[in-house]
Design an enzyme around this catalytic site. Structure first.
Site, PDB file in Angstrom:
ATOM      1  N   LYS A  52      -5.111  -2.258   8.724  1.00  0.00           N
ATOM      2  CA  LYS A  52      -5.556  -1.158   7.531  1.00  0.00           C
ATOM      3  C   LYS A  52      -6.254  -1.926   6.456  1.00  0.00           C
ATOM      4  CE  LYS A  52      -1.513   1.739   8.613  1.00  0.00           C
ATOM      5  NZ  LYS A  52      -0.081   2.119   8.336  1.00  0.00           N
ATOM      6  N   GLN A  96       4.459   0.812   4.282  1.00  0.00           N
ATOM      7  CA  GLN A  96       4.478   0.851   5.649  1.00  0.00           C
ATOM      8  C   GLN A  96       6.079   1.128   6.163  1.00  0.00           C
ATOM      9  OE1 GLN A  96       2.060   0.336   7.889  1.00  0.00           O
ATOM     10  NE2 GLN A  96       3.682   0.866   9.604  1.00  0.00           N
ATOM     11  N   ASP A 119      -0.882   8.922   2.875  1.00  0.00           N
ATOM     12  CA  ASP A 119      -0.336   9.099   4.096  1.00  0.00           C
ATOM     13  C   ASP A 119       0.042  10.349   4.476  1.00  0.00           C
ATOM     14  OD1 ASP A 119      -0.075   7.010   5.785  1.00  0.00           O
ATOM     15  OD2 ASP A 119       1.530   5.983   4.826  1.00  0.00           O
TER      16      ASP A 119
END
Ligand code: NAP
Length: 293
Positions: A52, A96, A119
Site C-alpha cells: 500500500k 491493518q 478503508d
C-alpha cells in the site's frame, strides 16, 4: 474464458490517479497523504502494508507508515489514532487488520474519523453505503465493481451470488450489486456457512463473487457454464520450491473453473491489486473532501 486482468486494470487506474496528483501539484494544491498503522509483525500484513505504501509513492501521494509492537496497548493505539484524526495534513488513515487479540477491532474502527476512514469500515460509512449516499466504499468490494465496470460486463437483471457475508467483503459487495446503479441492479443471493445446498445456488449465478476464505473451495461443479467468476480469496500456501517459500491461491480452483467461466479473475493478479487502487482512490477523494466537504 477471458481473464479479468487486475494487473492491467490497476495499472490504468494508478496512472489516472498519478496524473491527477500531478495536476494537483502543478496547481499548488495539497498532495494526498495516507497514514497506515500496523500493530505487530504478521508476515502477510507487513507485505500488504508495504504494498500500500509503495503504491502511494508510485502515484505521488505522501505516506506515513507507523509500525507499533504487538504489545501496544489498546489505549496507546487509540491515542495514536486520535493524534492522526487531529492532524490536518493527513487525509486518510488505515489500521491493518488483524490486530492482536487484546485490542478490540470494533473500537479501533469506530475511533477513526469517518472523514479519514478510507478503508470504509466505520459504521457511518457503512451506513452511507447502505443508504446509497456518497461514501468511502470499502476497498475490496469497490475493486470488484471497478473490474466489472472496466470490462463493461452487464450486471443489470443478472443473478449475482455472493459467497461470504463478512463486514469487509461479502456484505458490502452484496449491497453494491443490489443498488440501482451500474455495476449493480443485480438480483443478489448471499451465501454463508449455514447455507443449505450451496452448490445448487452457486450454479444459478450469472455472476459469482467468492469471498469465503477457504483455499480452492469452489470447483467447476459449483459454477454455471459461462458465468463471470470473481475470486476474492488470497491464501499463502507453503511451497518450498518457491523462493518466497509460499505460493498464492484463491478461493476458486482456477484450472477447473477457467474451463467453464466466461470471465475469471486470477490469483494473484486479480482483485488484490484492485483493492489497493480503491484505497488510493478513496484517499484522493478524502484529500479533495469529496465525501465530507
Ligand atoms: P471471513 O471474514 O472469514 O468470511 C468468510 C465468509 O465465508 C463468512 O461469511 C462465512 O460464513 C463464509 N463461509 C465460510 N466457510 C463457508 C462454507 N463452507 N460454506 C459457505 N460459506 C462459508 O473472510 P473475508 O475477510 O471476507 O475474506 C474472504 C477471503 O478474501 C479471504 O481469503 C481473504 O484473505 C480474502 N480477502 C482478500 C482481499 C483482497 O484484497 N483481495 C481483501 C480482503 C479479504 P459465516 O458468516 O456463516 O461464518
Amino acid at each position: 474464458m477471458q481473464l479479468l486482468d487486475g494487473k492491467k486494470i490497476s495499472e490504468e487506474v494508478l496512472n489516472e490517479i498519478a496524473e491527477e496528483v500531478k495536476s494537483i501539484k502543478d496547481r499548488g494544491g495539497k498532495v494526498p497523504h495516507l497514514a497506515a498503522i500496523i500493530v505487530g509483525s504478521d508476515g502477510a500484513s507487513i507485505t500488504y502494508v508495504n504494498n500500500k505504501v509503495k503504491s502511494c509513492e508510485r502515484v505521488g501521494f505522501t505516506s506515513t507508515h507507523i509500525e507499533l509492537p504487538a504489545t501496544t496497548s489498546e489505549e496507546a493505539l487509540l491515542a495514536k489514532i486520535q493524534e492522526i484524526n487531529n492532524n490536518p495534513d493527513i487525509d486518510g488513515l488505515i489500521v491493518q487488520m488483524p490486530l492482536p487479540a487484546h485490542i478490540s477491532a470494533d473500537k479501533v474502527v469506530q475511533s477513526i474519523d469517518p472523514a479519514k476512514d478510507v478503508d470504509g469500515f466505520h459504521p457511518a460509512n457503512v451506513g452511507r453505503l447502505a443508504l446509497g449516499l456518497p461514501t468511502y466504499v470499502s476497498a475490496t468490494p469497490h475493486g470488484v465493481t471497478q473490474l466489472l465496470k472496466r470490462y463493461q460486463l452487464p450486471t443489470e437483471g443478472k443473478h449475482c451470488v455472493v459467497l461470504g457475508r463478512s463486514n469487509i467483503v461479502g456484505s458490502p459487495m452484496s449491497i453494491l450489486m443490489s443498488k440501482n446503479t451500474y455495476p449493480g441492479n443485480s438480483t443478489v443471493t448471499i451465501c454463508h456457512s449455514k447455507t443449505k445446498n450451496l452448490a445448487e445456488i452457486t450454479r444459478q449465478a450469472d455472476i459469482l463473487i467468492v469471498a469465503i476464505g477457504k483455499a480452492e473451495f469452489v470447483g467447476a461443479d459449483m459454477v454455471k457454464e459461462g458465468a463471470v467468476v470473481i475470486d476474492v480469496g488470497i491464501h499463502r500456501l507453503e511451497d518450498p520450491s518457491k523462493k518466497s517459500g509460499f505460493r498464492l491461491k484463491g478461493d476458486v480452483k482456477f484450472d477447473e473453473v477457467s474451463a467453464k467461466a466466461s470471465y475469471l479473475t486470477p490469483v494473484p493478479g486479480g482483485v488484490g491489486l484492485m483493492t489497493i487502487c480503491s484505497l488510493l482512490e478513496n484517499t484522493l477523494k478524502a484529500a479533495k473532501k469529496e465525501i465530507y466537504p
